[in-house]
Design a protein around this motif. Structure first.
Motif, short mmCIF file in Angstrom:
data_model
loop_
_atom_site.label_atom_id
_atom_site.label_comp_id
_atom_site.label_asym_id
_atom_site.label_seq_id
_atom_site.Cartn_x
_atom_site.Cartn_y
_atom_site.Cartn_z
N ARG A 169 0.81 -1.23 0.00
CA ARG A 169 0.00 0.00 0.00
C ARG A 169 0.84 1.27 0.00
N ARG A 170 1.88 1.32 0.79
CA ARG A 170 2.73 2.53 0.82
C ARG A 170 3.43 2.74 -0.51
N LYS A 171 3.91 1.66 -1.11
CA LYS A 171 4.67 1.77 -2.35
C LYS A 171 3.79 2.10 -3.55
N ILE A 172 2.51 1.74 -3.51
CA ILE A 172 1.64 2.01 -4.66
C ILE A 172 0.78 3.26 -4.46
N GLY A 173 1.04 4.01 -3.42
CA GLY A 173 0.25 5.20 -3.13
C GLY A 173 0.18 6.20 -4.27
N ASP A 174 1.28 6.35 -5.01
CA ASP A 174 1.31 7.28 -6.14
C ASP A 174 0.87 6.63 -7.44
N GLY A 175 0.72 5.31 -7.42
CA GLY A 175 0.29 4.58 -8.60
C GLY A 175 1.15 3.36 -8.85
N PHE A 176 0.74 2.59 -9.85
CA PHE A 176 1.51 1.42 -10.25
C PHE A 176 1.26 1.13 -11.72
N SER A 177 2.10 0.26 -12.28
CA SER A 177 1.99 -0.11 -13.68
C SER A 177 1.11 -1.36 -13.82
N LEU A 178 0.32 -1.38 -14.86
CA LEU A 178 -0.51 -2.56 -15.17
C LEU A 178 -0.31 -2.90 -16.63
N PHE A 179 0.17 -4.12 -16.90
CA PHE A 179 0.21 -4.61 -18.26
C PHE A 179 -1.03 -5.47 -18.40
N TYR A 180 -2.05 -4.89 -18.99
CA TYR A 180 -3.38 -5.51 -19.07
C TYR A 180 -3.41 -6.56 -20.17
N THR A 181 -3.60 -7.79 -19.78
CA THR A 181 -3.65 -8.91 -20.72
C THR A 181 -4.91 -9.71 -20.46
#
Length: 125
Positions: A73-85
């Motif tokens: 949660r702390r690390k993804i607070g600003d966002g995260f990458s998603l490779f949508y497959t």
């Protein structure tokens, strides 16, 4: 009960998952045409279609944030990458890919994902 695929709201490929300003959702998704991952944390995959048979990158992002990434949660607070497959449960209405589609260099192909990872590994920190 098997989910039946009806439609997909998004195309396969790389998305930025960002905190949403909308009260209805914690996250928003934005198609990203860059050649490297925009965030250090990322996920690959897709959530199963909804009860109505609809798949989307947003539902996938929400699902991953609440499950696989819940400890980050702390690390993804600003966002995260998603490779949508998106992959669809095969129940007579599923989508089958031909061998040409699997080898293609389209936005959601394995080749594109491998190149994205190689480019990201080469990116200066």
């Amino acid at each position: 009960m098997a989910h039946g695929y009806r439609e997909d709201k998004n195309t396969p490929g790389l998305y930025k998952v960002l905190p949403s300003l909308d009260r209805d959702s914690k996250w928003s998704v934005e198609l990203d045409k860059s050649t490297t991952m925009p965030f250090a944390i990322g996920v690959l995959g897709a959530a199963a279609p909804s009860e109505s048979g609809v798949s989307s990158a947003l539902e996938t992002a929400i699902t991953f944030a609440a499950t696989a990434l819940s400890g980050e949660r702390r690390k993804i607070g600003d966002g995260f990458s998603l490779f949508y497959t998106p992959t669809y449960v095969i129940d007579g209405v599923g989508v089958w890919l031909t061998s040409d589609q699997k080898r293609s260099t389209s936005a959601g192909s394995p080749t594109t994902f491998a190149q994205l990872l190689a480019n990201t590994a080469k990116k200066p920190t």
